[in-house]
Design an enzyme around this catalytic site. Structure first.
Site, PDB file in Angstrom:
ATOM      1  N   ASP A   1      22.832 -12.208 -38.462  1.00  0.00           N
ATOM      2  CA  ASP A   1      21.620 -13.014 -38.558  1.00  0.00           C
ATOM      3  C   ASP A   1      21.022 -13.182 -37.168  1.00  0.00           C
ATOM      4  O   ASP A   1      21.717 -13.580 -36.226  1.00  0.00           O
ATOM      5  CB  ASP A   1      21.926 -14.377 -39.170  1.00  0.00           C
ATOM      6  CG  ASP A   1      22.087 -14.308 -40.678  1.00  0.00           C
ATOM      7  OD1 ASP A   1      22.034 -13.197 -41.231  1.00  0.00           O
ATOM      8  OD2 ASP A   1      22.269 -15.376 -41.304  1.00  0.00           O
TER       9      ASP A   1
ATOM     10  N   HIS B   1      14.718 -12.427 -42.987  1.00  0.00           N
ATOM     11  CA  HIS B   1      15.371 -13.741 -42.960  1.00  0.00           C
ATOM     12  C   HIS B   1      14.334 -14.862 -42.944  1.00  0.00           C
ATOM     13  O   HIS B   1      14.643 -15.999 -42.600  1.00  0.00           O
ATOM     14  CB  HIS B   1      16.284 -13.834 -41.733  1.00  0.00           C
ATOM     15  CG  HIS B   1      17.364 -14.867 -41.822  1.00  0.00           C
ATOM     16  ND1 HIS B   1      17.941 -15.267 -43.016  1.00  0.00           N
ATOM     17  CD2 HIS B   1      17.984 -15.598 -40.853  1.00  0.00           C
ATOM     18  CE1 HIS B   1      18.867 -16.185 -42.767  1.00  0.00           C
ATOM     19  NE2 HIS B   1      18.904 -16.425 -41.478  1.00  0.00           N
TER      20      HIS B   1
ATOM     21  N   HIS C   1      12.054 -19.121 -41.158  1.00  0.00           N
ATOM     22  CA  HIS C   1      13.426 -19.555 -41.485  1.00  0.00           C
ATOM     23  C   HIS C   1      13.386 -20.829 -42.339  1.00  0.00           C
ATOM     24  O   HIS C   1      14.147 -21.774 -42.130  1.00  0.00           O
ATOM     25  CB  HIS C   1      14.239 -19.783 -40.204  1.00  0.00           C
ATOM     26  CG  HIS C   1      15.724 -19.819 -40.430  1.00  0.00           C
ATOM     27  ND1 HIS C   1      16.451 -20.983 -40.431  1.00  0.00           N
ATOM     28  CD2 HIS C   1      16.617 -18.823 -40.650  1.00  0.00           C
ATOM     29  CE1 HIS C   1      17.733 -20.726 -40.639  1.00  0.00           C
ATOM     30  NE2 HIS C   1      17.862 -19.417 -40.781  1.00  0.00           N
TER      31      HIS C   1
ATOM     32  N   HIS D   1      26.861 -14.061 -36.520  1.00  0.00           N
ATOM     33  CA  HIS D   1      25.669 -14.417 -35.749  1.00  0.00           C
ATOM     34  C   HIS D   1      25.726 -13.745 -34.387  1.00  0.00           C
ATOM     35  O   HIS D   1      26.737 -13.842 -33.682  1.00  0.00           O
ATOM     36  CB  HIS D   1      25.557 -15.933 -35.593  1.00  0.00           C
ATOM     37  CG  HIS D   1      25.150 -16.628 -36.854  1.00  0.00           C
ATOM     38  ND1 HIS D   1      26.050 -16.959 -37.840  1.00  0.00           N
ATOM     39  CD2 HIS D   1      23.935 -17.045 -37.297  1.00  0.00           C
ATOM     40  CE1 HIS D   1      25.415 -17.557 -38.842  1.00  0.00           C
ATOM     41  NE2 HIS D   1      24.128 -17.616 -38.534  1.00  0.00           N
TER      42      HIS D   1
END
Length: 252
Positions: free
Chosen positions: A75, A126, A130, A223
């Site tokens: 991500d 994504h 967000h 991440h």
């Protein structure tokens, strides 16, 4: 035909002819926070991930794939200096991954995004801002997803097809809406607390945790802001391969 039956048919016709968001208007919009849970089956796959698949595959949403390969996903909320070395490791180890971009990341880091694409990785959506989809209106959901879709298509010549819910938050209605927009939703079957840059996991315990979670069809969420992930990634790939697994891109 009775009046009630005629009214029902007219209502259904209106629903199915009125465009995006209308078909799913009656679906449950209760906000859920996804997590794979701790319980695993005999093949080390989290039961929670399998339950998510069973409930939501009809909306093109998956927490685990049917493949025997492991999918690495990252991500990309913001850049912390570790994406380039992560890409170096993936290139050295001949592993392809999925990078889920926010709008801010796509706009601020064009060279890294171009490198991801040129080296054969998948770029995923994504969300432009967000934002948690169950908290948005139908039109806001479309804008959150498709504004980033069109930006990446225009700026990078790349058409995204995988979506990851921001904050891991979803509802039945939001999953259906994402699917209506032509996207497949990927959550995950492994994730851990790696996103807090001020409280990074200890390297050896993190390596053990990442390695021991391997299972067929796994979708790993990591991440890229994590220094620990950057440090352990080469050994994690080697250890997972030594355990008999291989890596691949999603097949859903």
């Amino acid at each position: 035909m009775g009046k009630k039956a005629m009214a029902l048919m007219m209502s259904l016709a209106m629903i199915f002819s009125s465009g995006f968001g209308k078909v799913s208007f009656a679906l449950d919009n209760t906000l859920c926070g996804y997590g794979q849970g701790r319980e695993v089956n005999d093949e080390n796959c989290p039961v929670g991930a399998l339950m998510f698949n069973e409930q939501f595959y009809k909306y093109g949403a998956y927490a685990v794939t049917d493949s025997d390969k492991i999918v690495l996903t990252f991500d990309q909320g913001y850049e912390n200096g570790f994406t380039a070395p992560i890409l170096d490791t993936l290139k050295e180890k001949n592993v392809k991954a999925v990078f889920f971009l926010t709008g801010d990341y796509a706009k601020r880091n064009p060279e890294l995004v171009k490198r991801m694409i040129s080296e054969g990785h998948i770029i995923g959506n994504h969300g432009m801002a967000h934002a948690s989809l169950p908290k948005l209106s139908d039109e806001e959901v479309r804008e959150e997803i498709m504004s980033l879709h069109e930006y990446v298509k225009r700026e990078y010549g790349y058409e995204m097809k995988y979506f990851r819910p921001p904050c891991g938050e979803y509802s039945e209605k939001s999953l259906a809406a994402v699917n209506e927009l032509g996207y497949t939703t990927l959550v995950w079957s492994f994730a851990y607390c790696d996103w807090n840059t001020d409280d990074q996991p200890e390297v050896n315990s993190a390596l053990e945790r990442v390695t021991s979670a391997a299972h067929c069809g796994a979708i790993y969420l990591l991440h890229s802001v994590s220094e620990t992930n950057c440090t352990i990634l080469p050994r994690a790939i080697d250890n997972i391969r030594a355990a008999g697994f291989e890596f691949g891109l999603p097949e859903v």
